[in-house]
Scaffold this motif. Structure first.
Motif, short mmCIF file in Angstrom:
data_model
loop_
_atom_site.label_atom_id
_atom_site.label_comp_id
_atom_site.label_asym_id
_atom_site.label_seq_id
_atom_site.Cartn_x
_atom_site.Cartn_y
_atom_site.Cartn_z
N LEU A 59 10.03 8.07 -6.46
CA LEU A 59 8.52 8.18 -7.15
C LEU A 59 8.59 6.65 -6.27
CD1 LEU A 59 10.55 7.20 -10.73
CD2 LEU A 59 9.27 9.32 -9.79
N VAL A 60 6.85 7.41 -6.37
CA VAL A 60 5.56 6.12 -5.64
C VAL A 60 4.82 5.61 -6.98
CG1 VAL A 60 3.82 5.73 -4.37
CG2 VAL A 60 6.23 7.46 -3.25
N LEU A 61 4.93 4.66 -7.74
CA LEU A 61 4.36 4.21 -8.59
C LEU A 61 3.18 2.73 -7.71
CD1 LEU A 61 6.99 3.73 -10.92
CD2 LEU A 61 5.92 5.31 -10.89
N PRO A 62 1.84 3.13 -8.30
CA PRO A 62 0.56 1.95 -8.22
C PRO A 62 1.33 1.19 -9.62
CG PRO A 62 -0.41 3.92 -7.93
CD PRO A 62 1.32 4.27 -8.14
N SER A 114 0.83 -1.44 0.07
CA SER A 114 -0.29 -0.24 0.16
C SER A 114 0.79 1.03 -0.06
CB SER A 114 -0.98 -0.07 1.19
OG SER A 114 -1.51 1.23 1.57
N ASP A 115 0.04 2.50 -0.37
CA ASP A 115 1.30 3.78 -1.08
C ASP A 115 1.22 4.42 0.87
OD1 ASP A 115 -1.64 3.89 -0.39
OD2 ASP A 115 -1.68 5.34 -1.94
N LEU A 116 0.05 3.53 1.87
CA LEU A 116 0.61 4.08 3.01
C LEU A 116 1.58 3.33 4.00
CD1 LEU A 116 -3.11 3.50 4.31
CD2 LEU A 116 -2.13 4.82 3.74
N LYS A 117 2.02 2.30 3.33
CA LYS A 117 3.62 1.90 4.16
C LYS A 117 4.59 2.36 3.21
CE LYS A 117 1.84 -1.35 6.17
NZ LYS A 117 2.29 -2.00 7.78
N VAL A 118 5.08 3.80 2.25
CA VAL A 118 5.91 4.77 1.74
C VAL A 118 5.58 5.71 3.06
CG1 VAL A 118 6.35 6.47 0.47
CG2 VAL A 118 4.82 4.85 -0.05
N THR A 119 6.26 5.20 4.36
CA THR A 119 6.47 6.05 5.91
C THR A 119 7.58 6.40 5.52
OG1 THR A 119 7.15 4.08 6.61
CG2 THR A 119 5.11 4.65 6.79
N GLU A 120 8.09 7.46 6.32
CA GLU A 120 9.27 7.93 6.98
C GLU A 120 10.62 7.24 7.20
OE1 GLU A 120 10.25 11.26 5.16
OE2 GLU A 120 8.41 10.84 4.85
N LYS A 121 10.51 6.28 7.66
CA LYS A 121 11.28 5.01 7.90
C LYS A 121 11.12 3.99 7.15
CE LYS A 121 11.56 1.26 11.50
NZ LYS A 121 10.70 0.08 12.09
N GLY A 142 0.39 -1.47 -4.27
CA GLY A 142 -0.44 -2.84 -4.67
C GLY A 142 -1.19 -1.27 -4.65
N ARG A 143 -1.41 -0.52 -3.68
CA ARG A 143 -3.19 0.23 -3.40
C ARG A 143 -2.05 1.37 -3.25
NH1 ARG A 143 -5.80 3.45 0.08
NH2 ARG A 143 -4.02 4.29 1.06
N GLY A 144 -2.70 1.98 -4.33
CA GLY A 144 -2.22 3.76 -4.55
C GLY A 144 -3.27 4.05 -5.50
N ASP A 145 -3.46 5.68 -5.98
CA ASP A 145 -4.85 6.58 -6.72
C ASP A 145 -3.61 6.74 -8.00
OD1 ASP A 145 -6.28 5.52 -5.67
OD2 ASP A 145 -7.03 7.13 -4.55
N ILE A 146 -2.60 7.57 -7.44
CA ILE A 146 -1.58 7.84 -8.39
C ILE A 146 -0.21 7.80 -7.99
CG2 ILE A 146 -3.95 10.27 -8.92
CD1 ILE A 146 -1.42 11.29 -7.72
N ALA A 147 0.17 7.96 -9.34
CA ALA A 147 1.69 8.05 -9.45
C ALA A 147 2.29 9.35 -9.09
CB ALA A 147 2.63 7.16 -10.53
#
Length: 113
Positions: free
Chosen positions: A104-107, A53-60, A91-96
């Motif tokens: 980069l954050v890429l669903p 999930s994009d929620l796992k793109v944490t600062e850590k 796996g989960r995310g609306d936009i790159a």
């Protein structure tokens, strides 16, 4: 399971480029790890973290990518070039999008044709 599917897709992309490109995994003695290192025959490379999930793109988790880059590129004697990119494939995310720090954050859905 998701990680396996992403790595399979990355292999397909690399194979379509031709040459002896490779995919590697990195883990050091202190536990610093990166899920995927993409290496092209011309020396270009990228670091990829795979998260459900994009929620796992944490600062850590972002800090781990930066620490890896510093470890690999920080020694001027090693002559390792900067990565072409560093990314989270999620796996989960609306936009790159590109974070302010350049990561980069890429669903996964955005990688399809």
């Amino acid at each position: 399971m998701f990680e396996t599917l992403v790595i399979r897709d990355l292999r397909v992309y690399l194979e379509s480029m031709g040459g002896a490109n490779r995919i590697a995994y990195y883990r050091d003695e202190k536990g610093l790890e990166v899920d995927v290192i993409l290496e092209l025959v011309d020396g270009r490379w990228a670091a990829v973290e795979i998260k459900l999930s994009d929620l796992k793109v944490t600062e850590k988790n972002v800090d781990k990518l930066h620490a890896f880059k510093e470890k690999v590129c920080g020694n001027p004697l090693s002559q390792v070039r900067e990565p072409e990119f560093m990314t989270f494939i999620v796996g989960r995310g609306d936009i790159a999008y590109r974070r302010d720090d350049g990561i980069l954050v890429l669903p996964i859905a955005t990688l399809g044709a």
